[in-house]
Scaffold this active site. Structure first.
Site, PDB file in Angstrom:
ATOM      1  N   ASN A  22       0.837  -1.411   0.001  1.00  0.00           N
ATOM      2  CA  ASN A  22      -0.111  -0.167  -0.075  1.00  0.00           C
ATOM      3  C   ASN A  22       1.000   1.286   0.148  1.00  0.00           C
ATOM      4  O   ASN A  22       1.696   1.424   0.808  1.00  0.00           O
ATOM      5  CB  ASN A  22      -0.868  -0.105   1.158  1.00  0.00           C
ATOM      6  CG  ASN A  22      -1.832   1.058   1.283  1.00  0.00           C
ATOM      7  OD1 ASN A  22      -1.670   2.328   0.847  1.00  0.00           O
ATOM      8  ND2 ASN A  22      -2.974   1.030   1.925  1.00  0.00           N
ATOM      9  N   ASP A  58       1.109   8.195  -9.182  1.00  0.00           N
ATOM     10  CA  ASP A  58      -0.017   8.353 -10.333  1.00  0.00           C
ATOM     11  C   ASP A  58      -0.906   7.412  -9.641  1.00  0.00           C
ATOM     12  O   ASP A  58      -1.362   6.333 -10.241  1.00  0.00           O
ATOM     13  CB  ASP A  58       0.383   7.770 -11.632  1.00  0.00           C
ATOM     14  CG  ASP A  58      -0.556   7.716 -12.660  1.00  0.00           C
ATOM     15  OD1 ASP A  58      -1.435   8.560 -12.464  1.00  0.00           O
ATOM     16  OD2 ASP A  58      -0.597   6.710 -13.318  1.00  0.00           O
ATOM     17  N   CYS A  91      -6.027  12.127 -11.511  1.00  0.00           N
ATOM     18  CA  CYS A  91      -7.160  11.717 -12.663  1.00  0.00           C
ATOM     19  C   CYS A  91      -8.604  11.776 -12.286  1.00  0.00           C
ATOM     20  O   CYS A  91      -9.300  11.356 -12.857  1.00  0.00           O
ATOM     21  CB  CYS A  91      -6.989  10.372 -13.069  1.00  0.00           C
ATOM     22  SG  CYS A  91      -7.265   8.782 -11.959  1.00  0.00           S
TER      23      CYS A  91
HETATM   24  N1  SAH Z   1       1.006   4.736 -13.151  1.00  0.00           N
HETATM   25  C1  SAH Z   1       0.286   3.802 -14.027  1.00  0.00           C
HETATM   26  C2  SAH Z   1      -1.128   3.580 -13.732  1.00  0.00           C
HETATM   27  C3  SAH Z   1      -1.616   3.680 -12.387  1.00  0.00           C
HETATM   28  S1  SAH Z   1      -3.300   3.237 -12.068  1.00  0.00           S
HETATM   29  C4  SAH Z   1       0.755   3.510 -15.288  1.00  0.00           C
HETATM   30  O1  SAH Z   1       1.262   4.563 -15.966  1.00  0.00           O
HETATM   31  O2  SAH Z   1       0.418   2.792 -16.086  1.00  0.00           O
HETATM   32  C5  SAH Z   1      -3.307   3.061 -10.494  1.00  0.00           C
HETATM   33  C6  SAH Z   1      -2.692   2.009  -9.814  1.00  0.00           C
HETATM   34  O3  SAH Z   1      -2.664   2.161  -8.393  1.00  0.00           O
HETATM   35  C7  SAH Z   1      -3.260   0.409  -9.975  1.00  0.00           C
HETATM   36  O4  SAH Z   1      -2.200  -0.498 -10.477  1.00  0.00           O
HETATM   37  C8  SAH Z   1      -3.692  -0.060  -8.722  1.00  0.00           C
HETATM   38  O5  SAH Z   1      -3.405  -1.385  -8.330  1.00  0.00           O
HETATM   39  C9  SAH Z   1      -2.828   0.736  -7.734  1.00  0.00           C
HETATM   40  N2  SAH Z   1      -3.076   0.882  -6.446  1.00  0.00           N
HETATM   41  C10 SAH Z   1      -4.599   1.389  -6.008  1.00  0.00           C
HETATM   42  N3  SAH Z   1      -4.694   1.693  -4.789  1.00  0.00           N
HETATM   43  C11 SAH Z   1      -3.261   1.523  -4.352  1.00  0.00           C
HETATM   44  C12 SAH Z   1      -2.452   1.622  -2.965  1.00  0.00           C
HETATM   45  N4  SAH Z   1      -3.225   2.045  -1.876  1.00  0.00           N
HETATM   46  N5  SAH Z   1      -1.340   1.284  -2.922  1.00  0.00           N
HETATM   47  C13 SAH Z   1      -0.631   0.859  -4.052  1.00  0.00           C
HETATM   48  N6  SAH Z   1      -1.114   0.776  -5.128  1.00  0.00           N
HETATM   49  C14 SAH Z   1      -2.450   1.109  -5.260  1.00  0.00           C
END
Ligand code: SAH
Length: 397
Positions: A280, A301, A341
């Site tokens: 996380n 992101d 986003c």
């Molecule tokens: N940066 C990526 C897109 C990110 S999408 C690209 O350029 O392709 C968001 C991502 O965050 C997803 O893969 C999801 O699995 C992850 N995610 C969501 N909540 C999260 C958290 N609390 N900690 C870590 N990852 C998380």
């Protein structure tokens, strides 16, 4: 011309339609017909003047989405053929797309096709029908796509939550041709990526970040990079390719990290410089802070923290939290690329949150770039709501 039911709108909505904004909200409807979801309606002012042709969506707060503002334009197969051809022609005028085999061909309202997403991945198309109107015309749209873009298969990924707001069930599966392979190789400029069109997020990849991923190369030579919310690793791959010393690819999902590792192999970059951390991000950043870890380059992101107005406060606190922690982990002269986003978080608000985070971290920060979604996710000037992805390139003193 076409025989249609009529929706009568308020004067305020009339003004918005005259500026060619394609949405009519439920509160702006004075008189609505009892027609099925997706059916054609003529939108008229109180005095009967024609304003637009649109698709009725009785269960949605966005009660009508406009197909055309031209009274004499028939909404039929020919209409969809013309709009799709225009969207394809526009992509051919976007020079950054030429070395890419995964491209958004239709970006909904901004391409004059509300609720429709069409992405090309090599020789497959992936579609999302996200409004009652797009759903109503699905068979026509698929037939026109087949004619315009011969491909091995068209796959539906209408499994996005917004379908529920339109009263539509989630749907996915083959629409024509073959099912896509488990993993399909695509090119995004100098980087190759595996795309999972069936199980991947969205339609397979975050195509909206393609140009921003390439941008990190400039900051990467010799850098220690932390790529948070990495999904299948795009930002980190560009950094590795550009000579980063070390890249930590961090995501909550072990499955996407496995694909990030396979992407490094695909590009000949599996040389021990990358580490894959399933965690996380909120906790990982705290762990690094407590152990005084430092980085030269950090990417944040995250997924959409604010999906509705009710999530605004909590979502903004989430953005502030991760940005504050990231600023604490940056070496002097380090660079943070930070994104949101959430369409509901407007660019000035996002910049204020990041500014508050920098102040609380005790850092002096200069913004040296404003980033947005890639060119194949255009924003029609009549429809500013289409601008959802924003990012800042922050240089910390
Ligand atoms: N940066 C990526 C897109 C990110 S999408 C690209 O350029 O392709 C968001 C991502 O965050 C997803 O893969 C999801 O699995 C992850 N995610 C969501 N909540 C999260 C958290 N609390 N900690 C870590 N990852 C998380």
């Amino acid at each position: 011309m076409q025989n249609s039911a009529t929706v009568v709108v308020t004067p305020k909505a009339e003004k918005s339609l005259l500026r060619r904004h394609p949405w009519i909200f439920s509160g702006a409807v004075r008189q609505a017909p009892a027609v099925a979801a997706g059916a054609m309606v003529a939108v008229r002012a109180a005095d009967g003047r024609f304003l637009a042709w649109g698709a009725h969506s009785p269960e949605s707060q966005i009660r009508v989405r406009v197909w055309s503002f031209e009274e004499h334009e028939a909404i039929d197969a020919g209409f969809f053929q013309r709009r799709l051809a225009e969207a394809l022609a526009a992509r051919r005028q976007m020079p950054l797309l030429s070395p890419c085999t995964a491209v958004r061909l239709v970006h909904g309202e901004s391409d004059g096709l509300p609720g429709l997403i069409v992405d090309r991945y090599a020789d497959f198309l992936v579609c999302q029908f996200l409004s009652a109107g797009a759903e109503h015309w699905k068979a026509t749209i698929v037939a026109e796509l087949e004619r315009l873009l011969p491909c091995r298969g068209i796959y539906e990924r209408s499994d996005a939550d917004v379908r529920a707001k339109e009263g539509l069930p989630l749907a996915s599966g083959v629409l024509c041709g073959m099912a896509p392979p488990d993993l399909l190789e695509i090119r995004a400029g100098e980087v190759a990526l595996w795309a999972d069109l069936v199980r991947g997020h969205k339609t397979g990849l975050y195509l909206d970040q393609r140009e921003n991923q390439a941008l990190v190369a400039a900051f990467s030579p010799g850098a220690e990079m932390l790529n948070c919310f990495c999904y299948t690793g795009g930002f980190g791959l560009w950094a590795l390719r550009a000579g980063a010393r070390q890249v930590i690819q961090a995501d909550a999902s072990a499955d996407v990290l496995a694909l990030a590792r396979r992407n490094a192999q695909l590009n000949g970059l599996d040389d021990g410089r990358a580490e894959y951390v399933a965690a996380n991000v909120f906790e990982l950043l705290r762990t690094y802070r407590d152990s005084r870890r430092q980085f030269d380059l950090i990417v944040l992101d995250p997924p959409k923290f604010v999906a509705s107005a009710a999530q605004m406060d909590k979502g903004c606190r989430g953005y502030k939290d991760i940005n504050l922690l990231a600023f604490k982990l940056l070496r002097p002269g380090g660079v943070l690329l930070t994104f949101s986003c959430s369409g509901l978080v407007a660019p000035p608000l996002f910049q204020k949150i990041v500014a508050d985070a920098a102040a609380d971290a005790g850092r002096t920060v200069r913004v040296i770039g404003h980033l947005h979604q890639a060119a194949d996710h255009p924003v029609s000037l009549n429809f500013p709501e289409a601008h959802y992805l924003k990012g800042l390139v922050c240089l910390a003193a």
